[in-house]
Each structure stands twice: as C-alpha cells, then as structure tokens.
Design an enzyme around this catalytic site. Structure first.
Site, PDB file in Angstrom:
ATOM      1  N   CYS A 100      -1.988   4.075  11.356  1.00 10.86           N
ATOM      2  CA  CYS A 100      -1.860   5.270  12.202  1.00 10.86           C
ATOM      3  C   CYS A 100      -3.174   5.466  12.963  1.00 10.86           C
ATOM      4  O   CYS A 100      -3.791   6.526  12.927  1.00 10.86           O
ATOM      5  CB  CYS A 100      -1.488   6.505  11.391  1.00 10.86           C
ATOM      6  SG  CYS A 100      -2.564   6.865   9.992  1.00 10.86           S
TER       7      CYS A 100
ATOM      8  N   ASP B 106      -5.584  -2.988  -6.840  1.00  4.75           N
ATOM      9  CA  ASP B 106      -6.481  -2.925  -5.677  1.00  4.75           C
ATOM     10  C   ASP B 106      -6.268  -4.222  -4.911  1.00  4.75           C
ATOM     11  O   ASP B 106      -6.844  -5.268  -5.255  1.00  4.75           O
ATOM     12  CB  ASP B 106      -7.928  -2.773  -6.126  1.00  4.75           C
ATOM     13  CG  ASP B 106      -8.875  -2.581  -4.954  1.00  4.75           C
ATOM     14  OD1 ASP B 106      -8.445  -2.812  -3.798  1.00  4.75           O
ATOM     15  OD2 ASP B 106     -10.042  -2.224  -5.181  1.00  4.75           O
TER      16      ASP B 106
ATOM     17  N   GLY C   1       4.971   6.922  -1.500  1.00  2.00           N
ATOM     18  CA  GLY C   1       6.271   6.277  -1.594  1.00  2.00           C
ATOM     19  C   GLY C   1       7.317   6.630  -0.566  1.00  2.00           C
ATOM     20  O   GLY C   1       8.468   6.200  -0.704  1.00  2.00           O
TER      21      GLY C   1
ATOM     22  N   ASP D 245       0.807  -1.009   4.941  1.00  2.00           N
ATOM     23  CA  ASP D 245       0.450   0.234   5.624  1.00  2.00           C
ATOM     24  C   ASP D 245      -1.007   0.512   5.280  1.00  2.00           C
ATOM     25  O   ASP D 245      -1.308   1.208   4.321  1.00  2.00           O
ATOM     26  CB  ASP D 245       1.379   1.359   5.146  1.00  2.00           C
ATOM     27  CG  ASP D 245       1.153   2.656   5.891  1.00  2.00           C
ATOM     28  OD1 ASP D 245       0.311   2.681   6.807  1.00  2.00           O
ATOM     29  OD2 ASP D 245       1.808   3.651   5.545  1.00  2.00           O
TER      30      ASP D 245
ATOM     31  N   GLY E  19       1.249   4.191  -1.440  1.00  2.00           N
ATOM     32  CA  GLY E  19       0.902   5.609  -1.393  1.00  2.00           C
ATOM     33  C   GLY E  19       1.854   6.445  -2.225  1.00  2.00           C
ATOM     34  O   GLY E  19       2.190   6.106  -3.359  1.00  2.00           O
TER      35      GLY E  19
ATOM     36  N   CYS F 291       0.881  -1.184   0.000  1.00  2.00           N
ATOM     37  CA  CYS F 291       0.000   0.000   0.000  1.00  2.00           C
ATOM     38  C   CYS F 291       0.910   1.222   0.000  1.00  2.00           C
ATOM     39  O   CYS F 291       0.962   1.966   0.978  1.00  2.00           O
ATOM     40  CB  CYS F 291      -0.924  -0.008   1.208  1.00  2.00           C
ATOM     41  SG  CYS F 291      -1.926  -1.506   1.399  1.00  2.00           S
TER      42      CYS F 291
ATOM     43  N   LYS G  72       7.769   5.519   2.520  1.00  2.00           N
ATOM     44  CA  LYS G  72       8.296   4.293   3.125  1.00  2.00           C
ATOM     45  C   LYS G  72       9.038   3.463   2.088  1.00  2.00           C
ATOM     46  O   LYS G  72      10.069   2.842   2.388  1.00  2.00           O
ATOM     47  CB  LYS G  72       7.170   3.483   3.766  1.00  2.00           C
ATOM     48  CG  LYS G  72       6.537   4.144   4.993  1.00  2.00           C
ATOM     49  CD  LYS G  72       5.495   3.229   5.617  1.00  2.00           C
ATOM     50  CE  LYS G  72       4.842   3.879   6.834  1.00  2.00           C
ATOM     51  NZ  LYS G  72       3.971   5.016   6.450  1.00  2.00           N
TER      52      LYS G  72
END
Length: 273
Positions: A220, A149, A102, A167, A100, A98, A104
């Site tokens: 989070c 997905d 980038g 994540d 996002g 996951c 991480k």
C-alpha cells in the site's frame, strides 16, 4: 500510471482528476450470506469489488447487525481487490506469507471453497491468534498457520504452492488520506529499508512456489523504490506474468502484469500489485 484514464472537467467547471475517493469505512459482504440489514441499503457500493460497501464514519463496526453471524468483514476495498487479484482457485495450494489479521486470507479461503489447502504465516503470534478468531467467527475451517519471520526463511511451509501472496510491510504512503499521521513517523531512509525487506520476503516466498506457480506482490505504497524497483530486484527468480484473475483483468486489463490503485481513479487507498 493509473489503469483508468484521468479526466479534466470542461472549461468553466472546477478542475478535477478522476473521481473523489470514498470517505468513511469499508466492509466486505460475504457471498451467500443474509443481506437483510438496514445499514446495507444505505451503504455505497465499491468501484472495483462488487462485495465492497462504504459506510459514513461511525463507531465500532462490530456493533453493526450481522457481525456476530459472520455476514461481513471489515476490509478496505483496495485490500479486497488485491486478494482477488491472486486468482486462487478450488483445488490449489495457496500460501498467504504475510497474513496479518487475516482479511485477505479469509478471501483466499472463500475462493478455495473447501477444496484445496491454505497456509498462512506472520511474524506476530498475536496477529495469527486474531486471524484464527476471525476464521472461527465466520465459521470457516482454520488454515495451516505458522508464526514465521519470513525475512529469516520460510520455516516448514511446503515448497509446492500454486500461488503465494506477499503483502509486504511498506511505508503506507497509499493510505495517507485516511492515516495522515503516518507522515510524522516516516524518515527519508524508510523507503530503501522497506524495499530491501520486501526483496528478501519475495525471494524467500519464491522458494515455496512450484515451477510455473504464481507470486503476487502487494504494497500500500505509491513510491517507486517500494514498487517497481522491488520487482526489478527479484527479476532473476520471478518473471512478470499477466493477471489470470477475472477481477484483476477487469481493472488492470488482460495483458497487464502490474496495477496501481489510486484514490482519485478507483476510490480506494493507493496500492501497487
């Protein structure tokens, strides 16, 4: 519970748990890059990541010296620690499921040090595009990227990964100190809905890992439904294992299989890892 002890001030002083969270914006200084920028000397070092630097609230961080040259990445300290907690090592096959934008993934690529293979995916083509832009800005080879997905399946991502980072989308309740507007869009049904999504993502991610490989689950959120309840829901396919990352062990302990970062204890946003 927090992995760092909380304390109460002595009688006569104001009561306070832990230490106050950092205020402002956070960046990650890249290893082996120039530090000759005036703003670096005024930044406050992080508590859980040695490369983290906190700056007072200011405008667009892309205007700071060193951004164009790739000397730093805009990334919250807890997010930095979560990426390090995966424990990626040179020579391994690593998948950020996951990814996002980038941040991480960039840290994972640095840990591989050009020796290994990094795959990334996200359901948003726009986010994958911005991820590639960041890799180019930092002068790093682009990873194998897919628009997938993961809730529908892992696509053509190989099934022999050594480590996978998930994540997962969540309520974001760990970020309320910086983003209080989240409270206005959350509804009571969200934690259960997002927990079900996380469970599906973890199950599909687990199919990409070799036997004995590792999956790191990150949110989070500070809500039980989105954290330990999700781990329990996948216990038939994933077994809790102690962190094998030095950065994670220094904060969570050598025998720990999970960790909560909390603003009052660590100065970061709230995370469950």
């Amino acid at each position: 519970a927090s992995v760092w002890p909380l304390r109460v001030r002595s009688k006569g002083a104001s009561d306070e748990l832990g230490t106050p969270p950092h205020r402002g914006l956070c960046v990650r200084l890249r290893p082996n890059r120039s530090r000759n920028h005036a703003w670096v000397a005024d930044a406050v070092p992080g508590r859980v990541c040695e490369q983290a630097r906190w700056l007072p609230p200011r405008g667009d961080l892309r205007h700071l010296s060193g951004f164009t040259q790739g000397d730093f990445v805009v990334q919250e300290e807890g997010s930095q620690w979560a990426a390090l907690a995966l424990g990626a090592r040179p020579g391994e096959r690593v998948y950020d499921a996951c990814a996002g934008h980038g941040q991480k993934a960039l840290m994972l690529a640095e840990q591989l040090a050009g020796n290994g293979r990094l795959w990334v995916s996200d359901r948003s083509a726009g986010k994958i595009g911005r991820l590639k832009d960041e890799f180019r800005r930092l002068g790093m080879p682009e990873p194998e990227a897919r628009v997938i997905d993961l809730s529908e399946g892992p696509g053509d991502v190989p099934d022999n990964m050594d480590r996978v980072l998930v994540d997962a989308p969540c309520s974001g309740t760990g970020t309320l100190r910086r983003r209080p507007e989240i409270m206005y869009r959350l509804v009571p049904e969200d934690p259960a809905r997002l927990a079900a999504l996380s469970t599906t993502l973890l199950r599909n991610a687990a199919t990409r890992v070799r036997p004995g490989g590792r999956v790191l689950f990150v949110v989070c959120s500070v809500l039980e439904a989105e954290t330990r309840a999700v781990v329990a829901a996948v216990s038939d396919v994933l077994v809790p294992a102690p962190f094998d990352s030095g950065a994670a062990q220094r904060v969570a302990g050598h025998a720990a299989t999970e960790c909560r970062l909390l603003p009052g204890a660590h100065g970061t946003d709230g995370y469950f890892v």
